[in-house]
Write a protein that holds these residues in place. Structure first.
Motif, PDB file in Angstrom:
ATOM      1  N   ASP A  83       0.717  -1.264  -0.031  1.00 11.07           N
ATOM      2  CA  ASP A  83      -0.208  -0.184  -0.021  1.00 11.07           C
ATOM      3  C   ASP A  83       0.914   1.315  -0.126  1.00 11.07           C
ATOM      4  OD1 ASP A  83      -2.647   1.115   0.074  1.00 11.07           O
ATOM      5  OD2 ASP A  83      -2.005   1.961   2.177  1.00 11.07           O
ATOM      6  N   ARG A  84       1.920   1.464   0.749  1.00 14.59           N
ATOM      7  CA  ARG A  84       2.638   2.769   0.869  1.00 14.59           C
ATOM      8  C   ARG A  84       3.446   2.711  -0.462  1.00 14.59           C
ATOM      9  NH1 ARG A  84       5.200   1.012   6.880  1.00 14.59           N
ATOM     10  NH2 ARG A  84       3.343   1.893   8.020  1.00 14.59           N
ATOM     11  N   ARG A  86       2.634   1.602  -3.442  1.00 17.08           N
ATOM     12  CA  ARG A  86       1.506   1.799  -4.451  1.00 17.08           C
ATOM     13  C   ARG A  86       1.178   3.656  -4.343  1.00 17.08           C
ATOM     14  NH1 ARG A  86      -3.360   3.100  -4.345  1.00 17.08           N
ATOM     15  NH2 ARG A  86      -3.605   2.362  -2.299  1.00 17.08           N
ATOM     16  N   LYS A  87       1.132   3.989  -2.918  1.00 15.78           N
ATOM     17  CA  LYS A  87       0.977   5.195  -2.999  1.00 15.78           C
ATOM     18  C   LYS A  87       2.113   6.310  -3.160  1.00 15.78           C
ATOM     19  CE  LYS A  87      -2.891   4.803   0.787  1.00 15.78           C
ATOM     20  NZ  LYS A  87      -3.009   4.667   2.035  1.00 15.78           N
ATOM     21  N   SER A  88       3.210   5.753  -2.971  1.00 17.71           N
ATOM     22  CA  SER A  88       4.420   6.551  -3.385  1.00 17.71           C
ATOM     23  C   SER A  88       4.748   6.323  -4.894  1.00 17.71           C
ATOM     24  CB  SER A  88       5.676   5.692  -2.827  1.00 17.71           C
ATOM     25  OG  SER A  88       5.518   5.835  -1.546  1.00 17.71           O
ATOM     26  N   ASP A  92       2.269  -0.650  -9.495  1.00 19.52           N
ATOM     27  CA  ASP A  92       0.912  -0.458  -9.964  1.00 19.52           C
ATOM     28  C   ASP A  92       0.410  -1.852  -9.396  1.00 19.52           C
ATOM     29  OD1 ASP A  92       0.565   2.228 -10.902  1.00 19.52           O
ATOM     30  OD2 ASP A  92       1.269   1.505 -12.857  1.00 19.52           O
TER      31      ASP A  92
END
Length: 154
Positions: A83-84, A86-88, A92
């Motif tokens: 999740d981190r 992906r957010k960074s 993908d």
């Protein structure tokens, strides 16, 4: 408690303290992680996330489940780090055309960060090899690879 009980307890504790593989491996794990985490800190990634990024680059379109199995990461830890990442913008998460499980794909930013990781990894690797000694580092890599191969067969 019986009179001889404290000596038995002391002996048990001494035996475990002197021989426990788990205790030693956990100590090494924390020590080595700290070296790599310190090396990567200025680029905003942890050693665990760096290892995950390497695995995703090498196994493009890998499912999160397979990634977790290959790196022996607990599901909650894997999800949190993905999740981190992906957010960074490093990876993908895509739906595959076959409709099966999700696929992890490195982004351009993920590829660029991997190139930034390399010199930091080389520095951390040299520091770790110096800590263990060159021959011992080679032996350690062999022992871990052998154990990993056995575990992945099961």
């Amino acid at each position: 408690m019986k009179k001889d009980q404290p000596s038995k307890i002391q002996k048990a504790a001494t035996t475990i303290a002197e021989q426990c593989l788990s205790m030693r491996i956990r100590f090494l794990n924390r020590t080595v992680n700290s070296i790599y985490d310190d090396a990567y800190r200025d680029i905003g990634i942890t050693a665990a996330q760096g290892n995950m990024l390497v695995a995703i680059v090498l196994n493009e379109k890998i499912s999160p489940t397979i990634l977790g199995q290959r790196l022996n990461i607990e599901k909650s830890t894997l999800s949190r780090n993905l999740d981190r990442m992906r957010k960074s913008g490093l990876v993908d998460v895509r739906e595959p055309s076959s409709g099966r499980s999700l696929e992890l794909v490195p982004t351009k930013k993920g590829h660029e960060l991997l190139l930034e990781i390399l010199p930091r990894w080389e520095s951390a690797q040299a520091e770790t090899r110096e800590l263990f000694g060159e021959d011992e580092s080679i032996d350690l890599v062999g022992a871990v690879d052998q154990a990993r191969a056995k575990l992945l067969k099961e």
